[in-house]
Design a protein around this motif. Structure first.
Motif, mmCIF file in Angstrom:
data_model
loop_
_atom_site.group_PDB
_atom_site.id
_atom_site.type_symbol
_atom_site.label_atom_id
_atom_site.label_comp_id
_atom_site.label_asym_id
_atom_site.label_seq_id
_atom_site.Cartn_x
_atom_site.Cartn_y
_atom_site.Cartn_z
ATOM 1 N N SER A 9 0.816 -1.218 0.000
ATOM 2 C CA SER A 9 0.000 0.000 0.000
ATOM 3 C C SER A 9 0.852 1.272 0.000
ATOM 4 O O SER A 9 0.406 2.316 -0.475
ATOM 5 N N LEU A 13 0.469 4.525 -2.426
ATOM 6 C CA LEU A 13 0.374 5.879 -1.897
ATOM 7 C C LEU A 13 1.406 6.807 -2.551
ATOM 8 O O LEU A 13 1.086 7.930 -2.927
ATOM 9 N N LYS A 37 6.963 12.630 4.562
ATOM 10 C CA LYS A 37 5.625 13.025 5.029
ATOM 11 C C LYS A 37 5.253 14.416 4.541
ATOM 12 O O LYS A 37 4.065 14.695 4.369
ATOM 13 N N PHE A 40 4.100 13.543 1.070
ATOM 14 C CA PHE A 40 3.002 12.577 1.065
ATOM 15 C C PHE A 40 2.386 12.520 2.466
ATOM 16 O O PHE A 40 2.687 11.617 3.244
ATOM 17 N N PRO A 41 1.535 13.491 2.818
ATOM 18 C CA PRO A 41 1.008 13.597 4.183
ATOM 19 C C PRO A 41 0.288 12.342 4.684
ATOM 20 O O PRO A 41 0.269 12.081 5.889
ATOM 21 N N LYS A 42 -0.275 11.541 3.814
ATOM 22 C CA LYS A 42 -0.988 10.337 4.246
ATOM 23 C C LYS A 42 -0.042 9.299 4.857
ATOM 24 O O LYS A 42 -0.490 8.363 5.520
ATOM 25 N N LEU A 43 1.256 9.458 4.661
ATOM 26 C CA LEU A 43 2.227 8.551 5.286
ATOM 27 C C LEU A 43 2.171 8.623 6.811
ATOM 28 O O LEU A 43 2.569 7.681 7.490
ATOM 29 N N GLU A 44 1.677 9.723 7.335
ATOM 30 C CA GLU A 44 1.595 9.926 8.786
ATOM 31 C C GLU A 44 0.899 8.754 9.478
ATOM 32 O O GLU A 44 1.331 8.312 10.541
ATOM 33 N N THR A 45 -0.137 8.219 8.851
ATOM 34 C CA THR A 45 -0.892 7.130 9.477
ATOM 35 C C THR A 45 -0.087 5.839 9.581
ATOM 36 O O THR A 45 -0.402 4.980 10.394
ATOM 37 N N TYR A 46 0.950 5.698 8.781
ATOM 38 C CA TYR A 46 1.765 4.485 8.794
ATOM 39 C C TYR A 46 2.886 4.517 9.832
ATOM 40 O O TYR A 46 3.435 3.472 10.171
#
Length: 80
Positions: A9, A13, A37, A40-46
């Motif tokens: 995933s 992303l 991050k 790609f700000p959505k990396l924060e959740t990982y």
């Protein structure tokens, strides 16, 4: 240069399986991830569940990387 590889995933992303970033000297995996991050700000959740490997050996976000290294990022894998 530092080669970054992304799997599962994370590859979706980022939109690519690998990229290269300029690296002048030693830095931490965490610093590289923090820079990612910003792009790609959505990396924060990982971050709390992220698996990393440096030159094909599992490592941690606090480990050091150097120019010429390969840094791989994996989401946790499950299934059977």
């Amino acid at each position: 240069m530092l080669k970054l590889r992304f799997f599962a995933s994370l590859k979706d992303l980022i939109g690519e399986s690998e990229i290269e970033v300029k690296l002048e000297g030693e830095t931490s995996v965490r610093e590289v991830f923090n820079q990612l991050k910003t792009r790609f700000p959505k990396l924060e959740t990982y971050e709390p569940i992220l698996l990393v490997a440096i030159n094909h050996e599992y490592s941690s976000l606090d480990a050091s990387v150097f120019p010429g290294d390969e840094l791989s990022f994996f989401p946790p894998v499950s299934g059977g």
